[in-house]
Design a protein around this motif. Structure first.
Motif, short mmCIF file in Angstrom:
data_model
loop_
_atom_site.label_atom_id
_atom_site.label_comp_id
_atom_site.label_asym_id
_atom_site.label_seq_id
_atom_site.Cartn_x
_atom_site.Cartn_y
_atom_site.Cartn_z
N UNK A 51 0.83 -1.20 0.00
CA UNK A 51 0.00 0.00 0.00
C UNK A 51 0.87 1.25 0.00
N UNK A 52 0.23 2.38 -0.29
CA UNK A 52 0.90 3.67 -0.24
C UNK A 52 0.56 4.43 1.03
N UNK A 130 -3.34 4.70 -11.70
CA UNK A 130 -4.57 4.38 -10.99
C UNK A 130 -4.30 3.96 -9.55
N UNK A 131 -5.13 4.43 -8.65
CA UNK A 131 -5.02 4.05 -7.24
C UNK A 131 -6.39 3.58 -6.77
N UNK A 152 -9.10 3.91 5.49
CA UNK A 152 -8.91 3.84 4.04
C UNK A 152 -7.46 3.49 3.72
N UNK A 153 -7.28 2.41 2.98
CA UNK A 153 -5.95 1.99 2.52
C UNK A 153 -5.85 2.31 1.04
N UNK A 163 -7.22 -7.14 1.06
CA UNK A 163 -7.25 -5.86 1.77
C UNK A 163 -8.40 -5.79 2.78
N UNK A 164 -9.46 -6.55 2.55
CA UNK A 164 -10.53 -6.62 3.54
C UNK A 164 -10.02 -7.26 4.83
N UNK A 165 -9.16 -8.26 4.68
CA UNK A 165 -8.57 -8.90 5.87
C UNK A 165 -7.61 -7.93 6.58
#
Length: 468
Positions: A51-52, A130-131, A152-153, A163-165
């Motif tokens: 992730x950023x 795109x992000x 928010x990731x 990413x839900x986990x």
């Protein structure tokens, strides 16, 4: 907000056509890249950063007003020593994100109960990068009425289940202390994103619980890791899903209506995923913020999700040739009228038959995803899977697609009639442009299915050509 809305509309605009300027009027004209694909979620081989940013977006009351506005109250990591261009890009990104975390407007009141929602959004910059924002909106722990907040990731990687986990772990730590989030996210940031089918294990200490080992496994079949078809199947029939697919294939305007952010986000991602191996190359907003509702008046193709509270505003907007899908009721509120006639009848029947076979026997999301996606992939295999044989190459390897003989190669008149329309779409054009640059067809899931289909045809006994 109006100024921000204009900037966002401009940043969300994508290329219309081949090299010409944008044709919509949602904002000021910006220079756009030669080729942009909004919803193309690449199959990362692994090794990239997860992730950023991790952000917490909270609602703060405006001065001398009753309305609230979303603002970022926590950011990890804080970036320093950025170049001027990088700093400006970061500022634009961080201004846009709160609007998409709270797309339902500014009229809020403290609550004692609020259902947790997990959803996502996609931001496309003018340079085509795109992000994806992965969001968890919930009511923080505490006594008395309070306002929801959003974790928010921000990442460039499309893998919603994973990413839900991660959001589950962030939420669990935030209930203890913000300070507990930092070592977990730092460990995640230092870990390499796993290759398909591989697992990364993080070591994390939680006060009063001790050391935990968290395993994050990436699905083996990476072309479906960014989607979950369960919500779409729950809201709509197979026939309706097929009509949405047909509309998307011809790059029409599609609007989804639903109450919940999670339902909107999951259904629109699922609808776009049906187009694999092609990528939706037009405006794509899973949950449209209130300030961007004018998007539905755009004369160019779009696929957007709108909350049900804005249904009347959408219905009153000047729109032409749009498919308006009510996910709550499982109905089409508006349609062009020819959605059942777009696809070749025999192939339509084949998709419906395949979808209906054993659908209740599947237990996992991965099994359901494969079952739903499979018939649509086969549709493209049968209609355009022979594309590689009609790319003529020069000595330097540059390919040139031979459109007329490609279409003529189809023996079925109904298939040929459909393909003649499909080859004129941005979906096909972007796909074939990439194929022209590659000396060999890309080794992926679609190519695998093409080879399997060709092998099956070889094994069949020779038959005379039949023209439907």
């Amino acid at each position: 907000m109006d100024g921000l809305g204009r900037r966002l509309r401009a940043s969300l605009r994508l290329k219309r056509g081949h090299g010409g300027p944008p044709q919509d009027n949602l904002g000021e004209t910006l220079k756009e890249p030669e080729r942009t694909q909004e919803h193309s979620l690449p199959n990362f081989a692994g090794g990239q950063h997860f992730f950023e940013y991790l952000l917490v977006v909270s609602l703060k009351k405006k001065r001398s007003q009753d309305d609230y506005e979303p603002i970022i109250t926590y950011q990890f990591p804080k970036r320093e020593n950025l170049l001027r261009g990088q700093q400006e890009e970061e500022e634009r990104l961080l201004k846009a994100i709160p609007l998409f975390c709270f797309p339902d407007g500014n009229e809020w009141a403290p609550l004692t109960e609020y259902p947790r929602e997990t959803f996502s959004f996609v931001l496309t910059n003018v340079d085509g990068s795109r992000k994806i924002g992965y969001c968890r909106r919930l009511l923080p722990a505490g006594p008395g009425p309070r306002l929801p907040k959003v974790y928010c990731i921000i990442s460039c990687i499309g893998c919603f289940g994973l990413f839900s986990k991660i959001l589950d772990e962030v939420e669990k730590r935030h209930q203890i202390s913000m300070a507990v989030i930092y070592p977990f996210m730092q460990g995640l940031r230092e870990a390499a994103f796993p290759a398909p089918g591989k697992t990364v294990t993080l070591k994390s200490f939680i006060p009063d619980s001790g050391t935990e080992f968290i395993s994050l496994t990436r699905p083996l079949d990476s072309h479906l890791e960014h989607v979950d078809f369960t919500s779409l199947l729950h809201c709509l029939s197979f026939e309706q899903i097929l009509q949405i697919f047909a509309s998307a294939v011809l790059e029409r305007k599609i609007i989804f209506l639903a109450e919940g952010l999670s339902t909107l986000s999951q259904c629109i991602h699922a609808a776009a995923a049906l187009l694999y191996p092609f990528s939706w190359a037009h405006t794509y907003i899973p949950v449209v913020p209130e300030s961007l509702l004018a998007t539905v008046c755009c004369p160019t193709p779009f696929m957007v999700g709108v909350q049900m509270r804005f249904q009347q505003e959408v219905m009153d907007s000047p729109m032409e040739e749009v498919l308006l899908v009510n996910l709550c009721e499982g109905t089409f509120l508006m349609s062009v009228g020819d959605e059942k006639d777009i696809l070749p009848p025999k192939l339509q029947d084949g998709i419906l038959d395949s979808l209906g076979q054993g659908i209740n026997e599947f237990k996992t999301a991965e099994q359901i995803n494969e079952h739903v996606s499979g018939p649509f992939v086969q549709f493209f295999v049968k209609t355009v899977g022979h594309y590689a044989s009609y790319i003529k190459r020069e000595a330097n390897g540059q390919g040139h697609f031979q459109e007329r003989p490609f279409c003529k190669a189809l023996t079925s008149k109904t298939n040929r009639r459909f393909v003649k329309k499909f080859v004129k779409t941005q979906l096909f054009s972007l796909f074939i442009q990439e194929a022209e640059k590659s000396k060999n067809p890309p080794a992926g899931y679609f190519q695998q299915k093409i080879l399997e289909y060709e092998e099956q045809k070889k094994q069949k006994k020779p038959r005379g050509k039949t023209v439907k």
